[in-house]
Design an enzyme around this catalytic site. Structure first.
Site, PDB file in Angstrom:
ATOM      1  N   ARG A 211       0.827  -1.197   0.000  1.00  0.00           N
ATOM      2  CA  ARG A 211       0.000   0.000   0.000  1.00  0.00           C
ATOM      3  C   ARG A 211       0.866   1.253   0.000  1.00  0.00           C
ATOM      4  O   ARG A 211       1.969   1.264   0.548  1.00  0.00           O
ATOM      5  CB  ARG A 211      -0.874   0.053   1.252  1.00  0.00           C
ATOM      6  N   ARG A 247       6.132  11.838  16.000  1.00  0.00           N
ATOM      7  CA  ARG A 247       4.909  12.016  15.236  1.00  0.00           C
ATOM      8  C   ARG A 247       3.789  11.285  15.957  1.00  0.00           C
ATOM      9  O   ARG A 247       3.935  10.106  16.308  1.00  0.00           O
ATOM     10  CB  ARG A 247       5.058  11.467  13.818  1.00  0.00           C
ATOM     11  N   GLU A 262      -1.241   5.709  16.761  1.00  0.00           N
ATOM     12  CA  GLU A 262       0.143   5.276  16.941  1.00  0.00           C
ATOM     13  C   GLU A 262       0.979   6.462  17.374  1.00  0.00           C
ATOM     14  O   GLU A 262       0.641   7.627  17.108  1.00  0.00           O
ATOM     15  CB  GLU A 262       0.716   4.683  15.647  1.00  0.00           C
ATOM     16  N   GLU A 264       4.849   7.558  16.832  1.00  0.00           N
ATOM     17  CA  GLU A 264       5.989   7.196  15.991  1.00  0.00           C
ATOM     18  C   GLU A 264       7.237   7.924  16.457  1.00  0.00           C
ATOM     19  O   GLU A 264       7.364   9.142  16.266  1.00  0.00           O
ATOM     20  CB  GLU A 264       5.690   7.548  14.531  1.00  0.00           C
TER      21      GLU A 264
END
Length: 295
Positions: A211, A247, A262, A264
């Site tokens: 993807r 992030r 999430e 990061e």
């Protein structure tokens, strides 16, 4: 005095595919630093010859996790590594989401299933279906979403991961992610910029390891609630003051409140090509860290 030597740590794929890498190298050099791209598994390499090693596009680490973590520990012993090795280890497994939740951070509700643990259809319910993924992954690898009537398929996905000795995680599918995922970028704890991107898991029941990871990424002005949630997540990180970059990926829950998808801290895309001011802030953070290191 010679210029500070900085390794921008990448990988074989990162050298060719990281769009921010040439921008970072050029900006650091323009600021009077000596910067070069170095693959983390380069052999031989004298890491102690660098004043600083900044992890950026080590995009193959999830398939070689123990080797990568050993490299981070060894490199941190001979030079300053950003982000620091203990935080790299902590962030390398998405079970950190459980710790964030325990510290009061709003995260996507997540059930973790360890190898050998119970894995039945009753654990895969949700009004809009579920997302199944491994706890060690990047770029939505080995990840898929399943509609409410496809619980058996979701269970098979999780059991496949468990049979490989991997921990599986099951999350409700947040339908409002279709309005866009948010990614908020911070340097040295200060908010820099954000983007919104289209959802990645567009087709239910499909695991696609090729993807496009950030489809339709575009500049975004986050709400006060989104910035507050992101800052709360960073405050819950062990030793948050040691973060050069971070992030925080967010989505909206059914009440339209932001929740952390999430966090990061290892090799996130920082979208510097989209936001030139973000590149300037990144360079300023590196320069400030170097001054602190040599003071």
């Amino acid at each position: 005095m010679s210029a500070a030597r900085i390794a921008i740590v990448t990988s074989g794929d990162g050298v060719d595919e990281d769009p921010d890498l040439p921008l970072i190298l050029a900006a650091l050099r323009a600021a009077g630093m000596s910067a070069e791209a170095v693959a983390w598994d380069a052999d031989p390499k004298e890491w102690d010859g660098f004043d600083l090693a900044v992890i950026r596009s080590t995009w193959d680490y999830t398939g070689r996790l123990e080797e990568f973590l050993a490299w981070a520990d060894a490199t941190a012993r001979v030079t300053r590594l950003w982000n620091p090795a203990p935080l790299v280890r902590w962030n390398s497994d998405k079970r950190y989401l459980r710790e964030l939740a325990e510290r009061g951070v709003p995260v996507v509700p997540t059930r973790f299933i360890e190898p050998g643990g119970h894995c039945g259809e009753e654990d895969f319910g949700g009004p809009h279906g579920v997302v199944v993924k491994p706890t060690v992954s990047s770029g939505a690898r080995d990840t898929a979403r399943y509609e409410p009537g496809r619980r058996a398929d979701a269970v098979r996905h999780a059991r496949m991961l468990l049979d490989q000795g991997r921990t599986a995680m099951v999350q409700p599918y947040l339908r409002l992610v279709e309005e866009g995922e948010r990614a908020l970028v911070f340097f040295s704890g200060t908010f820099s910029h954000a983007i919104r991107k289209q959802p990645v898991l567009t087709e239910a029941g499909v695991t696609d390891n090729f993807r496009v990871p950030h489809p339709g990424a575009a500049p975004y002005q986050p709400s006060e609630a989104e910035i507050r949630t992101a800052r709360g997540a960073l405050a819950a990180v062990p030793a948050p003051g040691d973060l050069l970059f971070a992030r925080v990926d967010l989505a909206l829950d059914e009440a339209r409140e932001p929740v952390v998808m999430e966090l990061e801290l290892i090799e996130p895309n920082l979208f510097l090509r989209i936001n030139p001011q973000g590149l300037e802030r990144f360079v300023e953070a590196v320069a400030a860290g170097l001054r602190h290191t040599t003071a």
